[in-house]
Scaffold this active site. Sequence first.
Site, PDB file in Angstrom:
ATOM      1  N   ASP A 144      51.646  -2.876  -5.927  1.00 43.13           N
ATOM      2  CA  ASP A 144      51.265  -1.990  -7.010  1.00 43.13           C
ATOM      3  C   ASP A 144      52.555  -1.450  -7.626  1.00 43.13           C
ATOM      4  O   ASP A 144      53.574  -1.308  -6.935  1.00 43.13           O
ATOM      5  CB  ASP A 144      50.406  -0.856  -6.450  1.00 43.13           C
ATOM      6  CG  ASP A 144      49.986   0.117  -7.533  1.00 43.13           C
ATOM      7  OD1 ASP A 144      49.473  -0.342  -8.561  1.00 43.13           O
ATOM      8  OD2 ASP A 144      50.186   1.332  -7.355  1.00 43.13           O
TER       9      ASP A 144
ATOM     10  N   ASP B   8      49.902   2.636  -2.572  1.00 41.06           N
ATOM     11  CA  ASP B   8      49.928   4.011  -2.069  1.00 41.06           C
ATOM     12  C   ASP B   8      48.784   4.875  -2.568  1.00 41.06           C
ATOM     13  O   ASP B   8      48.515   5.929  -2.006  1.00 41.06           O
ATOM     14  CB  ASP B   8      51.253   4.685  -2.467  1.00 41.06           C
ATOM     15  CG  ASP B   8      51.302   5.003  -3.956  1.00 41.06           C
ATOM     16  OD1 ASP B   8      50.836   4.157  -4.751  1.00 41.06           O
ATOM     17  OD2 ASP B   8      51.797   6.081  -4.320  1.00 41.06           O
TER      18      ASP B   8
END
Length: 627
Positions: free
Chosen positions: A328, A522
């Site tokens: 990401d 995250d």
Amino acid sequence: MTKKQKKRLRRIIIALAAFFVLLGLNRGGVFDRLPGLAVFVLYLIPYLIVGYDVIVKAAKNIAHGQVFDENFLMMLATFGAFGLGIFGDAQYDEALAVMLFYQIGELFQDYAVGKSRDSITAMMDIAPEYANLERDGKIEEVDPEEAAVGDIIVIKPGERVPLDGEVIEGETFLDTAALTGESVPRRVAVGDRVVSGCINGDGTLRVRVSSVYEDSTVARILDMVENASSRKAKMENFITRFARVYTPIVTIGAVVLAILMPLLFGMTWADGIQRACNFLIVSCPCALVISVPLGFFGGIGAASRIGVLVKGSNFLEAAASVTTIVMDKTGTLTKGEFKVQKVLPAEGMSREELLRLAALGEGYSTHPIARSIRQAYGQEPDLSQVSVAQETAGHGVSVNVEGHKLLIGNEKLMEQEKISYQRSTEAGTLIYIACDGRFAGCIVISDTIKEGAPQAIADMKKAGIRKTVMLTGDRREAAEHAAGQLGIDEVRSELLPGDKVSAVEELIKEQTDGGKLAFVGDGINDAPVLMRADVGIAMGRFGSDAAIEAADIVLMDDDIRKIPSVIRIARKTEGIVRGNVIFAIAVKVLILVLSAFGMASMWAAVFGDVGVCILCVLNSMRALRFK
């Protein structure tokens, strides 16, 4: 060395001294002048000193229906050797030596397991014993579980942070080594977040508790550490199943050898029993049963020393096969610290007015982009004029501001609402704003690349990663600009939250030659992707609880430069474990065949069991020594 290990060592030393004395007397012909019973008793005493626990364990296991294990095989083989001695074919030296060296091997195993366990259970020391709770101006020492969200706790110099929270008063440096493996203390001041398990430096802090103890960083880590050993690698499960089948087969094979060899080939019963004893000794699977889990345990311990928590040996095994890493962008490759770089108002709109409208429209949002807009505005927007906010996932928001309909979002929102807008080619995240159906302008926001992220990507490729992929909701130009700075191989941009799972599934299908895919994220929206990937890697310091729970591996300090190290640890560990399996099976099969044909002595059988076991255990300990 533990109390149990010291006790075993004393028994080994006593028995070893007795063994050399008896060996000397035997070679000097002294026993030729003694009755057979006296010689038997002289050998039996040191045998029982060093081996009584093996006999007791074997008896207990037999009583519980668990007959076939290494204790049973050792007892049976040494009893057989003593039996041969009673009937005139003196094998007392070998019987005592077998038990003695078996116990030396067990001592090595205990020590090695203890060293590996220490590397992991050192993390168990992070558990706080108490919290200084502030009540009515007084400090009360309580159990951390008694504190509630919103309570104020005081952390004095040298104390361990008991709960997660936000600093409201004070300034200090925190020692985070137990959590992150990072030796450099981290400075915290008012407004900073602190996590439980760190050790306070020389300043006093007042902290507002943000989560109860059971949801704290410490509690989550301890839970993951305690459950790590229950998640076994495929190779461990194979060895367990192998031992269950293998041990009964070799026991039956030894019995058949003892009976059929004398009947079919005319050899003596003593010779048949001796070959069967050798067969039993060398067949002990302890080299495999101990060294394989020990190798994985050592690998997990090596990872924990650099601040990476691997939740089980199955995940370490999977990490060894990773060839593609998908990441990401925001919060993983970038800091998530958005800043307004440019304000591009449309004709008839001032820069200040555009920023004011954007700050009002994003007044209630907690997204980092919204915070950066409010920060650029420089003052608190009057939210009393804001109403009816409606958010469209992956597009933007629609709000009523001072009686006007305000649209704030990306190109998709403008196109969805059929707004005629001027498309910008600036690098960064573009926020388009429209007021009452008319284009008002564009704000350019950019995120900062994490320090060391380009080096981390380069190191991943050096570690054997064939492909790196970045997933982001950013527009294509901004995503490709960031990917160029990072050295990413492939970019998938303009993704909605649900698109990330589909993208990862497509990439998994592209894997060849048994290669696996790891995803690094995250955010709370990364949890489904972390669960879908072959290996999920989460940020432990500032990552969401959902992401940490869903992940297989947690980076305790959010430093992605540790990912190549984890891959190397995993591959080194798997190489060590595979080497142990091949070496142990090859040596044992060779000595089993030689024993069956009478070409291997009991000493060779001892090496085939204890010697191989010690060598495999020492080899497994190499997994701990990762640099």
